[in-house]
Design an enzyme around this catalytic site. Structure first.
Site, mmCIF file in Angstrom:
data_model
loop_
_atom_site.group_PDB
_atom_site.id
_atom_site.type_symbol
_atom_site.label_atom_id
_atom_site.label_comp_id
_atom_site.label_asym_id
_atom_site.label_seq_id
_atom_site.Cartn_x
_atom_site.Cartn_y
_atom_site.Cartn_z
ATOM 1 C CE LYS A 202 -0.580 0.116 5.021
ATOM 2 N NZ LYS A 202 -1.491 -0.133 6.121
ATOM 3 N NE ARG A 204 0.008 3.771 6.401
ATOM 4 C CZ ARG A 204 -1.149 3.721 7.018
ATOM 5 N NH1 ARG A 204 -1.959 4.751 6.983
ATOM 6 N NH2 ARG A 204 -1.513 2.641 7.684
ATOM 7 C CG ASP A 234 -6.724 4.418 16.169
ATOM 8 O OD1 ASP A 234 -7.780 4.616 16.801
ATOM 9 O OD2 ASP A 234 -5.807 5.251 16.143
#
Length: 326
Positions: A202, A204, A234
């Site tokens: 991935k 970011r 989270d």
């Protein structure tokens, strides 16, 4: 007689912060003790006061606190409890922080950023802690931030046992949600007897926390039960996007496992409304009844913490709890 001699006797005393006293009570039940009565309250301006209602002189003190929201209040309370124990002549003070606060800030990504995990470790030491006990640190290097013994416990066996009981008859692939958790995923595959390993590549945006730009699966997932392994959930954004990516790649089922169920903000709704079959966490942090949902399984970390506390108190081996894993 030229000296006074005393038989060597040690006493274990357990102290609980106010964030999650039920966990301390469960640990106490496994140890066959009760938590020491403590008076704790806040002044009108938010300052905290703590006083223990029994003598702690010469004891082996274990101070348990779960660092849930509001995290700064509970961190400060634990620091004040440690200071009170030091000034009351406790012989040895062990901070038991199942979820280590500020663990995600363990290095500088860019200039002018703090390394808050190191600051927290320094504060525990300055307050008077001799030893630190925690579960599944965000990165293992945080052990080196504390100048003293650190008992780094792992929830791996607890989580793996549950997955085996529930999903062991299916074709399983262990999936790391990013390249940083691959080492943890490898330990899962070892425990599961060499199941395939995949990870999600991935990207970011460094300026936007909790936000992923793109995902791509690397590994064998089609038609298989994918076990997504992470240390914490989270807001749930990363893990839900990872699950969607796995379903797009042909996964039959996705199971999410994490040691720490932070479950902030939209996390519960995101997980509840996702196609994930089960979300497995431990109770290192409290999860109130209103944040429980049908797919959620909460396993108790208390037996592991109790065994580790017993080993420390008896000068035994904490490493032996994990078959020699360090």
């Amino acid at each position: 007689m030229s000296a006074i001699r005393q038989a060597n006797s040690k006493s274990l005393m357990l102290f609980s912060g106010r964030a999650f006293p039920e966990l301390t009570d469960e640990i106490a039940g496994h140890l066959g003790v009760t938590a020491t009565p403590t008076a704790a309250y806040e002044f009108a301006n938010g300052e905290l006061f703590v006083r223990f209602e029994e003598s702690v002189r010469g004891c082996d003190a274990f101070v348990v606190q779960s660092h849930t929201a509001p995290i700064n209040t509970w961190l400060m309370e634990q620091l004040i409890m440690v200071d009170a124990l030091k000034r009351a002549s406790a012989k040895r003070i062990t901070v038991v922080a199942p979820f280590f606060p500020y663990a995600r800030q363990d290095k500088k990504h860019r200039g002018r950023e703090p390394i808050s995990a190191r600051l927290v470790a320094d504060m525990f030491k300055t307050a008077g802690a001799d030893r630190l006990m925690t579960v599944d640190l965000h990165t293992a290097q945080i052990q080196g931030f504390f100048d003293g013994p650190v008992d780094h416990l792992f929830a791996l066996d607890l989580l793996v046992d549950h997955v085996c009981q529930r999903w062991g008859d299916r074709d399983i692939t262990v999936v790391s949600p990013d390249s940083g958790r691959v080492r943890v995923a490898e330990r899962w595959t070892d425990k599961l007897g060499g199941t395939p390993l995949a990870f999600i590549h991935k990207t970011r945006d460094p300026l936007r926390p909790n936000e992923v730009k793109a995902n791509r699966v690397v590994g064998e997932v089609e038609g298989r039960v994918c076990i997504l392994v992470d240390d914490m959930i989270d807001t749930g954004g990363t893990i839900v996007k990872a699950a969607e990516t796995l379903f797009e790649a042909g996964a039959a089922d996705v199971i999410v496992t994490a040691t720490h169920g932070v479950l902030s903000g939209p996390a519960v709704d995101r997980l509840k409304n996702s196609k994930v079959s089960e979300v497995i966490v431990t109770n290192t942090l409290p999860i109130e009844a209103e944040r429980h949902f049908d797919k959620l399984t909460v396993l108790s970390i208390a037996p592991l913490l109790a065994r580790a506390i017993k080993e420390v108190f008896e000068d035994g081996s904490v490493t032996s709890l994990f078959d020699g894993a360090s």
